[in-house]
Scaffold this motif. Structure first.
Motif, PDB file in Angstrom:
ATOM      1  N   LEU A   1      22.453 -26.562 -32.252  1.00 45.18           N
ATOM      2  CA  LEU A   1      23.992 -26.998 -32.166  1.00 45.18           C
ATOM      3  C   LEU A   1      24.579 -25.709 -31.659  1.00 45.18           C
ATOM      4  O   LEU A   1      24.816 -25.685 -32.085  1.00 45.18           O
ATOM      5  CB  LEU A   1      24.268 -28.175 -32.553  1.00 45.18           C
ATOM      6  CG  LEU A   1      25.190 -29.071 -32.784  1.00 45.18           C
ATOM      7  CD1 LEU A   1      25.304 -29.629 -33.662  1.00 45.18           C
ATOM      8  CD2 LEU A   1      26.247 -28.186 -32.628  1.00 45.18           C
ATOM      9  N   CYS A   2      25.250 -25.469 -30.297  1.00 46.98           N
ATOM     10  CA  CYS A   2      25.114 -24.388 -29.636  1.00 46.98           C
ATOM     11  C   CYS A   2      26.567 -24.757 -29.464  1.00 46.98           C
ATOM     12  O   CYS A   2      26.706 -25.535 -29.057  1.00 46.98           O
ATOM     13  CB  CYS A   2      23.910 -23.465 -29.207  1.00 46.98           C
ATOM     14  SG  CYS A   2      25.345 -22.556 -27.932  1.00 46.98           S
TER      15      CYS A   2
ATOM     16  N   GLY B   1      35.659 -32.819 -33.135  1.00 44.33           N
ATOM     17  CA  GLY B   1      35.730 -33.692 -32.252  1.00 44.33           C
ATOM     18  C   GLY B   1      36.063 -32.676 -30.289  1.00 44.33           C
ATOM     19  O   GLY B   1      36.372 -33.318 -29.594  1.00 44.33           O
ATOM     20  N   ASN B   2      35.011 -32.057 -29.964  1.00 45.19           N
ATOM     21  CA  ASN B   2      35.327 -31.467 -29.261  1.00 45.19           C
ATOM     22  C   ASN B   2      33.401 -31.584 -28.429  1.00 45.19           C
ATOM     23  O   ASN B   2      32.888 -30.913 -29.166  1.00 45.19           O
ATOM     24  CB  ASN B   2      35.921 -29.992 -28.811  1.00 45.19           C
ATOM     25  CG  ASN B   2      35.506 -28.951 -27.562  1.00 45.19           C
ATOM     26  OD1 ASN B   2      34.761 -29.463 -26.097  1.00 45.19           O
ATOM     27  ND2 ASN B   2      36.878 -28.982 -27.363  1.00 45.19           N
ATOM     28  N   MET B   3      32.889 -31.877 -27.066  1.00 42.38           N
ATOM     29  CA  MET B   3      31.853 -32.038 -26.778  1.00 42.38           C
ATOM     30  C   MET B   3      31.816 -30.826 -26.418  1.00 42.38           C
ATOM     31  O   MET B   3      30.033 -31.525 -25.253  1.00 42.38           O
ATOM     32  CB  MET B   3      32.289 -33.803 -25.790  1.00 42.38           C
ATOM     33  CG  MET B   3      32.604 -35.577 -26.692  1.00 42.38           C
ATOM     34  SD  MET B   3      32.702 -36.151 -25.478  1.00 42.38           S
ATOM     35  CE  MET B   3      32.809 -37.608 -26.391  1.00 42.38           C
TER      36      MET B   3
ATOM     37  N   ASP C   1      34.289 -15.018 -28.552  1.00 42.94           N
ATOM     38  CA  ASP C   1      33.854 -15.178 -30.050  1.00 42.94           C
ATOM     39  C   ASP C   1      33.664 -13.742 -30.710  1.00 42.94           C
ATOM     40  O   ASP C   1      33.071 -12.590 -29.814  1.00 42.94           O
ATOM     41  CB  ASP C   1      32.922 -16.104 -30.331  1.00 42.94           C
ATOM     42  CG  ASP C   1      33.338 -18.211 -30.253  1.00 42.94           C
ATOM     43  OD1 ASP C   1      34.706 -17.549 -30.587  1.00 42.94           O
ATOM     44  OD2 ASP C   1      32.269 -18.736 -29.745  1.00 42.94           O
ATOM     45  N   PRO C   2      33.958 -13.738 -32.366  1.00 43.12           N
ATOM     46  CA  PRO C   2      33.553 -12.319 -32.441  1.00 43.12           C
ATOM     47  C   PRO C   2      32.213 -12.386 -32.789  1.00 43.12           C
ATOM     48  O   PRO C   2      31.603 -13.715 -32.862  1.00 43.12           O
ATOM     49  CB  PRO C   2      34.420 -12.226 -33.311  1.00 43.12           C
ATOM     50  CG  PRO C   2      34.754 -12.937 -33.825  1.00 43.12           C
ATOM     51  CD  PRO C   2      34.957 -14.289 -32.708  1.00 43.12           C
ATOM     52  N   PRO C   3      31.239 -11.775 -32.966  1.00 41.40           N
ATOM     53  CA  PRO C   3      32.075 -10.044 -33.412  1.00 41.40           C
ATOM     54  C   PRO C   3      31.940  -9.517 -31.832  1.00 41.40           C
ATOM     55  O   PRO C   3      31.333  -9.638 -30.795  1.00 41.40           O
ATOM     56  CB  PRO C   3      30.787  -9.405 -34.496  1.00 41.40           C
ATOM     57  CG  PRO C   3      28.894  -9.936 -33.865  1.00 41.40           C
ATOM     58  CD  PRO C   3      29.795 -11.642 -33.585  1.00 41.40           C
TER      59      PRO C   3
ATOM     60  N   VAL D   1      34.802 -21.076 -23.441  1.00 38.75           N
ATOM     61  CA  VAL D   1      34.290 -21.726 -23.128  1.00 38.75           C
ATOM     62  C   VAL D   1      32.916 -21.127 -24.364  1.00 38.75           C
ATOM     63  O   VAL D   1      32.328 -20.584 -23.974  1.00 38.75           O
ATOM     64  CB  VAL D   1      32.866 -22.342 -22.320  1.00 38.75           C
ATOM     65  CG1 VAL D   1      31.993 -23.969 -22.959  1.00 38.75           C
ATOM     66  CG2 VAL D   1      33.908 -23.409 -21.168  1.00 38.75           C
ATOM     67  N   SER D   2      33.260 -21.612 -25.712  1.00 38.10           N
ATOM     68  CA  SER D   2      32.728 -21.057 -26.761  1.00 38.10           C
ATOM     69  C   SER D   2      31.437 -21.736 -26.762  1.00 38.10           C
ATOM     70  O   SER D   2      30.913 -22.408 -28.202  1.00 38.10           O
ATOM     71  CB  SER D   2      33.145 -21.344 -28.527  1.00 38.10           C
ATOM     72  OG  SER D   2      34.796 -20.701 -28.211  1.00 38.10           O
ATOM     73  N   THR D   3      30.273 -22.334 -26.013  1.00 39.97           N
ATOM     74  CA  THR D   3      28.847 -22.577 -26.242  1.00 39.97           C
ATOM     75  C   THR D   3      28.356 -21.196 -24.815  1.00 39.97           C
ATOM     76  O   THR D   3      28.536 -21.547 -23.874  1.00 39.97           O
ATOM     77  CB  THR D   3      29.138 -23.987 -25.974  1.00 39.97           C
ATOM     78  OG1 THR D   3      27.711 -23.939 -25.963  1.00 39.97           O
ATOM     79  CG2 THR D   3      29.212 -24.625 -25.039  1.00 39.97           C
ATOM     80  N   THR D   4      26.861 -21.674 -25.183  1.00 44.63           N
ATOM     81  CA  THR D   4      26.248 -21.399 -24.196  1.00 44.63           C
ATOM     82  C   THR D   4      26.144 -22.234 -23.080  1.00 44.63           C
ATOM     83  O   THR D   4      24.930 -21.952 -22.155  1.00 44.63           O
ATOM     84  CB  THR D   4      24.862 -20.547 -24.430  1.00 44.63           C
ATOM     85  OG1 THR D   4      24.320 -21.225 -25.936  1.00 44.63           O
ATOM     86  CG2 THR D   4      25.046 -19.030 -25.324  1.00 44.63           C
TER      87      THR D   4
END
Length: 259
Positions: free
Chosen positions: A84-85, A93-95, A151-153, A180-183
């Motif tokens: 779950l990236c 609640g963000n898809m 996103d850090p680091p 977008v904080s996902t690959t």
């Protein structure tokens, strides 16, 4: 090779089903320190993925984000699994999340649990797999949209700071930034939905988070390097995945401070 593609696809879909079923529920959180955490969905999705891989490839090893390395220690075949990236996205609640499954130096699959899309590759060609049909991925920079991971680091600071890239006048004039904080964003570069993706980090080519997306982008014909322009590898810093050579060249010029 084709069997490994199907295994990666089936495993990603199994994880995606668990993620989709858990969405919106009050899930237990497992603290991992430094503000990071997993949810019960992360753990259950990884279990579902491992069940598929073990059934199809019982002698292979698996490196999962949640469970670590499991299986044979004397095999050259290692599956890299991020069940779950985008856990924080998911928990609020963000898809915008992805399920990543990659055989190191082999096929890979990235599933979007909420669209039913699976981006997959045999390492040479990349496709969008949906409802039993494969459509070749065609990267293009036409959108001018560039995802930048904040996103850090930040291991490359102060030489590279994503925030500085966003403020660079050439970047602002040429591109439209997205965060977008996902690959999942890497699959969008391969599919022509993004012009590029930029992130800091170390040894991302062997990361459970990035391996599948990097393999997919390279197979689709994207230009993929570190933030210094070096090929992805154990000592490479960060990642730049661009839809075409011109976009990659311009980003390299900005990152090197040559404009």
């Amino acid at each position: 090779m084709s069997d490994d593609v199907e295994t990666a696809t089936a495993a990603a879909l199994a994880g995606a089903e668990v993620v989709r079923e858990g969405y919106g529920k009050d899930l237990a959180r497992i603290d991992k320190g430094a503000g990071d955490f997993a949810t019960a969905a992360d753990v259950a999705a990884e279990r579902a993925i491992l069940d598929v891989i073990r059934a199809a490839r019982p002698h292979d090893a698996v490196l999962g984000e949640e469970g670590g390395r499991q299986g044979a220690t004397d095999t050259g075949r290692l599956w890299l699994v991020d069940p779950l990236c985008g856990t924080l996205n998911y928990a609020v609640g963000n898809m915008l999340v992805a399920v990543n499954v990659a055989l190191r130096d082999g096929p890979a699959a990235v599933a979007d649990p909420f669209t039913g899309e699976v981006f997959r590759t045999d390492g040479k060609t990349a496709w969008l797999h949906r409802e039993g049909t494969d459509t070749p991925l065609r990267p293009t920079a036409a959108t001018a949209l560039v995802d930048v991971n904040l996103d850090p680091p930040f291991p490359s600071a102060p030489a590279f700071r994503a925030t500085a890239l966003l403020a660079h006048p050439v970047f602002v004039a040429r591109f439209r930034p997205r965060v977008v904080s996902t690959t999942l964003a890497l699959t969008w570069v391969a599919a022509g939905r993004r012009a590029a993706y930029v992130t800091d980090g170390t040894n991302l080519s062997d990361s459970v988070h990035f391996a599948a997306g990097i393999t997919l982008c390279r197979a689709a014909g994207c230009v993929v390097t570190g933030i210094d322009g070096a090929p992805p590898g154990p000592d490479t810093r960060g990642l730049v995945a661009a839809a075409d050579p011109d976009t990659h060249s311009l980003l390299m010029t900005i990152l090197r401070g040559e404009s």
